[in-house]
Design a protein around this motif. Structure first.
Motif, mmCIF file in Angstrom:
data_model
loop_
_atom_site.group_PDB
_atom_site.id
_atom_site.type_symbol
_atom_site.label_atom_id
_atom_site.label_comp_id
_atom_site.label_asym_id
_atom_site.label_seq_id
_atom_site.Cartn_x
_atom_site.Cartn_y
_atom_site.Cartn_z
ATOM 1 N N ASN A 138 13.682 0.833 1.675
ATOM 2 C CA ASN A 138 13.279 0.432 3.027
ATOM 3 C C ASN A 138 12.792 -1.014 3.061
ATOM 4 O O ASN A 138 12.115 -1.427 3.979
ATOM 5 C CB ASN A 138 12.206 1.385 3.574
ATOM 6 N N ASP A 139 13.155 -1.771 2.016
ATOM 7 C CA ASP A 139 12.722 -3.162 1.942
ATOM 8 C C ASP A 139 13.807 -4.057 2.528
ATOM 9 O O ASP A 139 14.745 -4.456 1.829
ATOM 10 C CB ASP A 139 12.449 -3.525 0.473
ATOM 11 N N THR A 144 18.813 -5.927 -2.306
ATOM 12 C CA THR A 144 19.394 -5.696 -3.638
ATOM 13 C C THR A 144 18.416 -4.977 -4.579
ATOM 14 O O THR A 144 18.746 -4.705 -5.730
ATOM 15 C CB THR A 144 19.820 -7.025 -4.287
ATOM 16 N N ALA A 145 17.235 -4.679 -4.062
ATOM 17 C CA ALA A 145 16.248 -3.979 -4.907
ATOM 18 C C ALA A 145 16.774 -2.593 -5.276
ATOM 19 O O ALA A 145 17.466 -1.961 -4.472
ATOM 20 C CB ALA A 145 14.935 -3.843 -4.144
ATOM 21 N N PRO A 146 16.486 -2.115 -6.506
ATOM 22 C CA PRO A 146 16.962 -0.778 -6.879
ATOM 23 C C PRO A 146 16.380 0.278 -5.938
ATOM 24 O O PRO A 146 15.189 0.214 -5.622
ATOM 25 C CB PRO A 146 16.436 -0.585 -8.305
ATOM 26 N N LEU A 222 4.126 -0.867 6.257
ATOM 27 C CA LEU A 222 3.535 -1.041 7.581
ATOM 28 C C LEU A 222 4.069 0.105 8.432
ATOM 29 O O LEU A 222 5.283 0.241 8.607
ATOM 30 C CB LEU A 222 3.954 -2.393 8.167
ATOM 31 N N TYR A 223 3.157 0.952 8.906
ATOM 32 C CA TYR A 223 3.582 2.112 9.692
ATOM 33 C C TYR A 223 3.332 1.855 11.174
ATOM 34 O O TYR A 223 2.281 1.338 11.546
ATOM 35 C CB TYR A 223 2.772 3.354 9.301
ATOM 36 N N THR A 235 7.967 0.610 7.392
ATOM 37 C CA THR A 235 8.837 -0.468 6.949
ATOM 38 C C THR A 235 8.057 -1.202 5.857
ATOM 39 O O THR A 235 6.819 -1.130 5.840
ATOM 40 C CB THR A 235 9.196 -1.404 8.124
ATOM 41 N N VAL A 236 8.776 -1.867 4.964
ATOM 42 C CA VAL A 236 8.050 -2.534 3.875
ATOM 43 C C VAL A 236 7.253 -3.716 4.442
ATOM 44 O O VAL A 236 7.753 -4.477 5.260
ATOM 45 C CB VAL A 236 9.035 -3.017 2.791
ATOM 46 N N PHE A 237 6.006 -3.774 4.033
ATOM 47 C CA PHE A 237 5.126 -4.829 4.536
ATOM 48 C C PHE A 237 5.054 -5.955 3.494
ATOM 49 O O PHE A 237 4.553 -5.744 2.393
ATOM 50 C CB PHE A 237 3.732 -4.233 4.781
#
Ligand SMILES: Nc1ncnc2c1ncn2[C@@H]1O[C@H](COP(=O)(O)OP(=O)(O)OP(=O)(O)O)[C@@H](O)[C@H]1O
Length: 537
Positions: A138-139, A144-146, A222-223, A235-237
């Motif tokens: 979710n980043d 490209t993060a695993p 971040l919710y 979502t990734v903060f």
């Protein structure tokens, strides 16, 4: 050695040679030849004939059908189900050696922390016995993060602990209502005699492991609350703000950091004094002075997720309770612009000006608020209950942050000592703040223009956001600083021009009102320039 096995034709045989040289030949012969064997023939003679067997089977199945029909007719379905369940419970408890633990996602009306811990722990136990996994990332800043693993519904994960084999399955039950989330639960199977060890040791091990994983978590979330789906969506903060880059006075920075450190260390203290392990911050000040940036810096410092709640979308107090109890520990609950969020959080005096029909003279904010409880939306007491009422004891290690541009508009009940523990004023840019911004945005600690800009900043009210905007315009420090100086000079001129204009308007209003005042002996003239109003007081 020869072994006869019945097959449909007799043309096949198999030779098997063992390691010590013996050869076994397997002949496949028809049933007729098997029956013709002397010893087998005597055995078959004692067997009932095929027709006897068939007639026995036919009468047995007819009888069983008859019995079943009588039972179905005579005993109501619920009674039958009850008896069936009791019988199966009885037999399974006697003959099965398994024990099952069920861990549901909610426990006594709040989020089940054991469930959360298992959710964090179990993906680390995926092994060769696991047949499927769900993966996701979710980043959006790093596609490209695993991907990270998650446990799919109905998939098994096997864990081992102190020689025990522990089999986990995640189940999901359809809520049947589109506005409610499906209920999820973990099922853990172990041996009956291992039950105590699982309860006393294994679950503690899971919680400890999950806690250390969460403490080391690399990404923060971040919710935001999705009111239609009644779920927190994450979502990734990734916010670069830190206390080092924040343009605030060092003294203020140190006091906030010390307060946060103390809060983290004081779990036992909070328990001993009988208070919920929570800390409330009220950030107030003009727009663009870094209130949201400070929240980001706090989240990065503590490594806490942020739950950003828009109170306007919350239907009522019970909706608020449900939303807030579904947040996790070690998190920040952020309610921005609290003065606009709920009718009831605004000061009564402010409401009186804007709403003449509020005739309540009672000074207690909580009581007053009850009058508004019929209004759709959140009431002040609903909110306060979560800050320091009974509901405040739900959850641990929580930071609650309210931000506002207008502290004076807030209801005194919200500002009363003990409600929000720390009030932080985020003010206009200071010379020290400017230096921090220059270091962060231009990478410089000193420049010839610094002294001049610092003097200008002291003479005018300029927000850190305005300074940052000018510094971002150009990579060349000289040009960026010149642009900032120009901006400040223009702003100064604008302020002067506005002051003159206001003076003119004031004169005009006074002139126009003088005639009316003549007839109002003893009354004083008061004017509100912002709203272009005159009051007789
Ligand atoms: N004190 C500060 N230190 C560093 N950057 C700041 C500071 N104040 C403002 N900024 C910069 O200005 C921008 C706006 O700031 P921010 O949103 O934090 O202000 P705010 O006080 O929350 O405003 P609002 O009240 O309108 O929500 C941010 O992106 C940040 O880069």
């Amino acid at each position: 050695m020869t072994i006869h096995l019945p097959v449909m034709n007799n043309n096949h045989n198999i030779r098997v040679k063992t390691q010590n040289g013996n050869t076994f030949v397997f002949f496949f012969s028809p049933v007729s030849s098997l029956v013709s064997h002397p010893s087998m023939a005597s055995l078959f003679k004692e067997f009932p004939s095929m027709s006897t067997l068939l007639s026995f089977y036919a009468s047995f199945s007819t009888l069983s059908m008859l019995v079943r029909t009588i039972i179905n007719e005579a005993i109501p379905k619920r009674v039958r189900d009850f008896i069936t369940n009791k019988l199966s419970d009885f037999f399974s408890s006697y003959f099965s050696s398994d024990f099952t633990f069920i861990i549901e996602d909610r426990w006594q009306a709040v989020q089940n922390e054991t469930f959360r811990a298992i959710e964090v722990y179990l993906p680390t136990k995926v092994g060769p016995t696991t047949k499927s996994l769900i993966l996701g990332n979710n980043d959006s800043n790093n596609i490209t993060a695993p991907p990270k693993p998650g446990i799919p519904v109905d998939s098994k994960v096997v864990d081992e602990f102190e020689g025990m084999r522990l089999e986990w399955t995640l189940h999901e039950k359809d809520s049947k209502k589109y506005y409610l989330r499906n209920r999820r639960s973990f099922e853990l199977k172990c041996k009956k005699n291992e039950r105590e060890t699982v309860m006393n040791k294994y679950f503690c091990h899971i919680c400890r492991t999950a806690e250390s994983i969460l403490k080391k978590r690399e990404t923060l979330n971040l919710y935001t609350y999705d009111h239609d789906g009644s779920v927190w969506e994450s979502t990734v903060f990734k916010h670069p703000a830190t206390f080092e880059t924040l343009a605030i006075e060092s003294e203020l920075k140190d006091s906030i950091v010390n307060d946060l450190d103390l809060f983290l260390q004081r779990k036992k203290y909070f328990q001993d004094v009988g208070r919920a392990w929570k800390r409330g911050y009220l950030l107030y000040g003009p727009p663009g002075t870094g209130k949201s940036t400070l929240v980001a810096a706090i989240a990065n410092y503590l490594r806490f997720h942020i739950y950003d709640l828009q109170l306007q979308g919350v239907k009522n107090d019970s909706d608020l309770r449900r939303i807030l109890t579904s947040t996790t520990n070690r998190s920040i609950l952020l309610i921005e612009d609290i003065d606009c969020s709920t009718k009831s959080s605004r000061s009564r005096s402010t409401r009186k000006i804007s709403n003449d029909d509020d005739n309540d003279d009672d000074d207690d904010g909580d009581q007053r608020d009850n009058k508004l409880s019929f209004d759709p939306g959140v009431t002040l007491s609903g909110l306060l209950n979560f800050i320091d009422g009974l509901w405040s004891s739900c959850g641990d290690e929580r930071i609650i942050i309210f931000t506002t541009n207008y502290k004076e508009k807030l209801d005194p009940a919200l500002l009363r000592p003990g409600r929000m523990d720390v009030h932080i004023y985020m003010g206009h840019c200071t010379p020290e703040g400017f230096r921090k911004l220059a270091a962060a945005y231009l990478g410089i600690k000193e420049h010839l223009l610094f002294k001049c800009i610092e003097d200008l900043i002291e003479s005018i009210q300029i927000t850190p956001a305005e300074v940052a905007q000018q510094l971002m315009k150009c990579d060349d420090p000289q040009l960026a600083l010149q642009s900032l100086m120009e901006f400040i000079n223009n702003k100064e001129n604008e302020i002067e021009a506005r002051k003159d204009e206001e003076e003119v308007i004031k004169q005009e209003i006074v002139m126009l009102a003088k005639e009316d005042v003549k007839n109002q002996d003893g009354k004083k003239l008061d004017y509100d320039l912002e709203n272009r109003c005159i009051y007789l007081t």
